[in-house]
Design a protein around this motif. Structure first.
Motif, PDB file in Angstrom:
ATOM      1  N   SER A 132       0.814  -1.217   0.000  1.00 22.99           N
ATOM      2  CA  SER A 132       0.000   0.000   0.000  1.00 22.99           C
ATOM      3  C   SER A 132       0.850   1.271   0.000  1.00 22.99           C
ATOM      4  O   SER A 132       0.441   2.296  -0.551  1.00 22.99           O
ATOM      5  N   TYR A 133       2.025   1.206   0.597  1.00 19.86           N
ATOM      6  CA  TYR A 133       2.895   2.390   0.655  1.00 19.86           C
ATOM      7  C   TYR A 133       3.423   2.741  -0.743  1.00 19.86           C
ATOM      8  O   TYR A 133       3.339   3.890  -1.187  1.00 19.86           O
ATOM      9  N   ALA A 136       0.870   4.193  -2.932  1.00 20.85           N
ATOM     10  CA  ALA A 136       0.616   5.627  -2.724  1.00 20.85           C
ATOM     11  C   ALA A 136       1.469   6.478  -3.665  1.00 20.85           C
ATOM     12  O   ALA A 136       1.017   7.513  -4.158  1.00 20.85           O
ATOM     13  N   THR A 170      -0.221   6.266  -7.174  1.00 17.09           N
ATOM     14  CA  THR A 170      -1.462   7.049  -7.271  1.00 17.09           C
ATOM     15  C   THR A 170      -1.152   8.551  -7.276  1.00 17.09           C
ATOM     16  O   THR A 170      -1.789   9.321  -8.008  1.00 17.09           O
ATOM     17  N   SER A 171      -0.161   8.970  -6.485  1.00 22.62           N
ATOM     18  CA  SER A 171       0.234  10.383  -6.491  1.00 22.62           C
ATOM     19  C   SER A 171       0.806  10.789  -7.840  1.00 22.62           C
ATOM     20  O   SER A 171       0.565  11.894  -8.331  1.00 22.62           O
ATOM     21  N   TYR A 176      -6.670  11.522  -6.581  1.00 23.49           N
ATOM     22  CA  TYR A 176      -5.466  10.688  -6.539  1.00 23.49           C
ATOM     23  C   TYR A 176      -4.488  11.181  -5.462  1.00 23.49           C
ATOM     24  O   TYR A 176      -3.896  10.390  -4.726  1.00 23.49           O
ATOM     25  N   LYS A 221      -5.553  10.131  -1.956  1.00 19.84           N
ATOM     26  CA  LYS A 221      -5.267   8.713  -1.690  1.00 19.84           C
ATOM     27  C   LYS A 221      -3.810   8.548  -1.259  1.00 19.84           C
ATOM     28  O   LYS A 221      -3.504   7.831  -0.305  1.00 19.84           O
ATOM     29  N   GLY A 222      -2.912   9.211  -1.988  1.00 22.52           N
ATOM     30  CA  GLY A 222      -1.495   9.118  -1.645  1.00 22.52           C
ATOM     31  C   GLY A 222      -1.207   9.756  -0.302  1.00 22.52           C
ATOM     32  O   GLY A 222      -0.450   9.204   0.502  1.00 22.52           O
ATOM     33  N   GLU A 241      -1.755   7.606   2.892  1.00 23.30           N
ATOM     34  CA  GLU A 241      -0.702   6.619   3.169  1.00 23.30           C
ATOM     35  C   GLU A 241       0.583   7.298   3.661  1.00 23.30           C
ATOM     36  O   GLU A 241       1.242   6.805   4.566  1.00 23.30           O
ATOM     37  N   PHE A 242       0.920   8.433   3.042  1.00 21.81           N
ATOM     38  CA  PHE A 242       2.152   9.122   3.435  1.00 21.81           C
ATOM     39  C   PHE A 242       2.082   9.601   4.889  1.00 21.81           C
ATOM     40  O   PHE A 242       3.050   9.485   5.651  1.00 21.81           O
ATOM     41  N   THR A 262       4.620  13.822   2.072  1.00 24.78           N
ATOM     42  CA  THR A 262       3.477  14.587   2.593  1.00 24.78           C
ATOM     43  C   THR A 262       3.609  16.046   2.165  1.00 24.78           C
ATOM     44  O   THR A 262       2.646  16.669   1.701  1.00 24.78           O
ATOM     45  N   THR A 285       2.860  16.433  -1.535  1.00 25.54           N
ATOM     46  CA  THR A 285       1.447  16.261  -1.860  1.00 25.54           C
ATOM     47  C   THR A 285       0.624  17.480  -1.448  1.00 25.54           C
ATOM     48  O   THR A 285      -0.319  17.862  -2.152  1.00 25.54           O
TER      49      THR A 285
END
Length: 574
Positions: free
Chosen positions: A97-98, A101, A104-105, A123, A126-127, A130-131, A140, A143
């Motif tokens: 999942s990491y 992320a 998706t980013s 998108y 979503k990232g 996880e971050f 982070t 994003t």
């Protein structure tokens, strides 16, 4: 790069494939950091081949992310989104999942660059989830900057500044120079959008110093153009020229579409203010060309929609036909033989009609496909769902353009202007079809076509020159008619060059067949260096047609960014 090459030689000698692949990735990153993106992709491809042979899915997924990053730097958002989708599939299969992320980013970046801001936000969020969960401050920070940019484009300035300040705060806490630079870039952009050019300039100049510290050339090149734009708005034109020169030199050095597009978009205003109308027009055209090469997805969208509609219709019709069949069979069991025969007849009619609908839907889809793409490329696309880019060593490219188009267009009504261009381009389409030439695209009043692809041939130079002469003759006759009617006339310039190109399909929602390479750029320079009513060809084309056409040697003429080139005017057939 030196040490990585030494490591590569040691691992290669020892047959250590895993570490060879890893070092290939590092070498690719070295080239990417230096702005040499084509070379970076070469090494990533080598690494990918090895990882696939080893079967290391985790490394393959990470490498896909590197590919995506390089494609973004080149302005190839379609290819970036495509490779990031492969990364998502890989990480979903691994349950990572990491890493998911990151992918998706990255797709969020692609959506942003393509103008799909709402999708980009989805998108990015979503990232971000996880971050933040992993306490990853760096991503982070990035994003929050990305979200701020989206909000800026949506004109939600309150949300935009909130996200950008959050990004700047995290970057400052962690000593993340790139993050600070991007946040200052974003805040400056926000001020500029609201007309506060002094504050915008302060943030831009700070961001420039930070980007210089980390040698980020792509963002620096775009930032130079935005800084120059601020100086234009503040009427500090000498400073504006200075920063535009920085932007142009750096964008040319790294060969990336996005910063070069940003340069032409903003320098046009400076040219206009200083009264350099011709250069302003050329800058506007170049901006449109670069922008279209990145964002021109309208045709492909229609094609995709048509294909999806066809598949949906086909699925629905088959499902309905099967249901009709079951219903009719039940009626046959319940009813008498006579009614059953009647039902069978009805069923046959239904099946016939449904098949006819499917056939018509397929025909509509195929016709649209062939109207957009060359037949050979369309067949490849239908057969395997994609079409490979191909290198052609001998292609003749032609550009046409109308002299004084901007001034003349101001004297015509919009309807008159569109009708006139349509009549001319329709005639051009008919002429090049006769000579086996492929139309590539039109950009405003410019018409571009090429001979020798998608099927190679040895006659492409003759084909294109013959078509150019015919187009020139058509325009002369057309002008005579319009003059006799007291109407404005367009005078055409034509330029031709022969050489190698790469051809393929571009687009994210829509397909467009396009060609790239220095041959295209030189052909464009042939057109801009031509004269009204003349067909201007390069030395390479002249050598292929000189036996059949008399040509007037013009000497070596300076072509913008290409130096001196031998040029000839085509006179007549020998």
């Amino acid at each position: 790069l030196t040490y990585h090459n030494l490591a590569y030689n040691i691992f290669e000698k020892n047959g250590d494939k895993e570490n060879v692949a890893k070092v290939l990735c590092y070498i690719g990153q070295d080239y990417a950091d230096g702005g040499n993106y084509p070379q970076a992709l070469v090494y990533f491809e080598k690494a990918l081949k090895l990882y696939k042979a080893i079967g290391d899915e985790e490394r393959i997924g990470s490498l896909y992310l590197l590919f995506g990053w390089v494609y973004v730097q080149q302005g190839n958002y379609y290819q970036s989104s495509k490779i990031n989708e492969e990364a998502i599939k890989t990480f979903e299969k691994l349950g990572d999942s990491y890493s998911l992320a990151f992918a998706t980013s990255n797709i969020g970046d692609d959506m942003y660059n393509l103008g799909n801001y709402a999708e980009a936000i989805a998108y990015y969020k979503k990232g971000l989830f996880e971050f933040e969960k992993k306490h990853d401050k760096i991503n982070t920070c990035d994003t929050y900057y990305d979200l701020g940019n989206c909000m800026l484009q949506l004109k939600d300035y309150a949300a935009a500044i909130k996200f950008q300040l959050k990004s700047l705060e995290i970057a400052s806490q962690t000593g993340y120079t790139f993050g600070s630079a991007m946040a200052n870039f974003g805040i400056g952009n926000l001020y500029e959008k609201q007309g506060d050019y002094i504050e915008a300039l302060n943030n831009y100049l700070l961001a420039i110093q930070q980007f210089k510290q980390i040698s980020n050339k792509v963002e620096l090149a775009s930032l130079y153009s935005q800084t120059a734009g601020c100086y234009v708005n503040l009427n500090q034109l000498d400073k504006a020229k200075e920063y535009f020169q920085y932007a142009f030199d750096l964008a040319k050095q790294i060969d990336s579409k996005r910063p070069m597009r940003d340069y032409y978009q903003r320098v046009e205003k400076l040219d206009s203010i200083t009264g350099n109308w011709h250069q302003a027009y050329l800058s506007h055209k170049e901006f449109n060309r670069l922008n279209n090469s990145i964002l021109d997805f309208e045709i492909a969208s229609k094609l995709t929609a048509s294909q999806l509609k066809y598949e949906e219709e086909k699925s629905n019709l088959i499902e309905k036909t099967e249901q009709d069949k079951k219903d009719l069979q039940q009626r046959i069991v319940r009813n008498a033989i006579g009614v059953g025969l009647l039902g069978a007849l009805v069923f046959s009619i239904v099946v016939y009609r449904q098949r006819n609908k499917i056939s018509k839907a397929r025909k509509r889809s195929d016709e649209l496909l062939l109207n957009i793409l060359p037949e050979e490329v369309a067949e490849e696309l239908k057969a395997k769902g994609s079409a490979d880019a191909k290198q052609f060593d001998d292609v003749t490219v032609m550009f046409t353009d109308f002299k004084g188009f901007t001034q003349i267009s101001e004297k015509l009504s919009p309807t008159e202007l569109v009708n006139e261009i349509h009549d001319c381009f329709k005639a051009f389409d008919e002429i090049i079809s006769k000579h086996n030439i492929e139309k590539i695209k039109t950009i405003g009043d410019s018409y571009m076509c090429a001979g020798g692809l998608p099927v190679m041939n040895r006659t492409n130079a003759m084909d294109v020159v013959s078509a150019a002469v015919e187009i020139n003759n058509f325009m002369q006759q057309h002008s005579i008619v319009r003059k006799s009617e007291g109407k404005e006339v367009f005078e055409i310039r034509i330029g031709i060059h022969t050489g190698p190109v790469v051809a393929g399909i571009v687009g994210v929602k829509k397909f467009a067949y396009d060609i790239w390479g220095d041959t295209v750029n030189i052909a464009s320079r042939m057109e801009s260096s031509s004269e009204a009513g003349k067909v201007n060809i390069s030395g390479s084309t002249y050598n292929l047609v000189k036996e059949k056409y008399n040509c007037l040697y013009r000497g070596k003429i300076e072509a913008k960014n290409k130096g001196e080139i031998d040029m000839y005017f085509v006179e007549a057939k020998t």
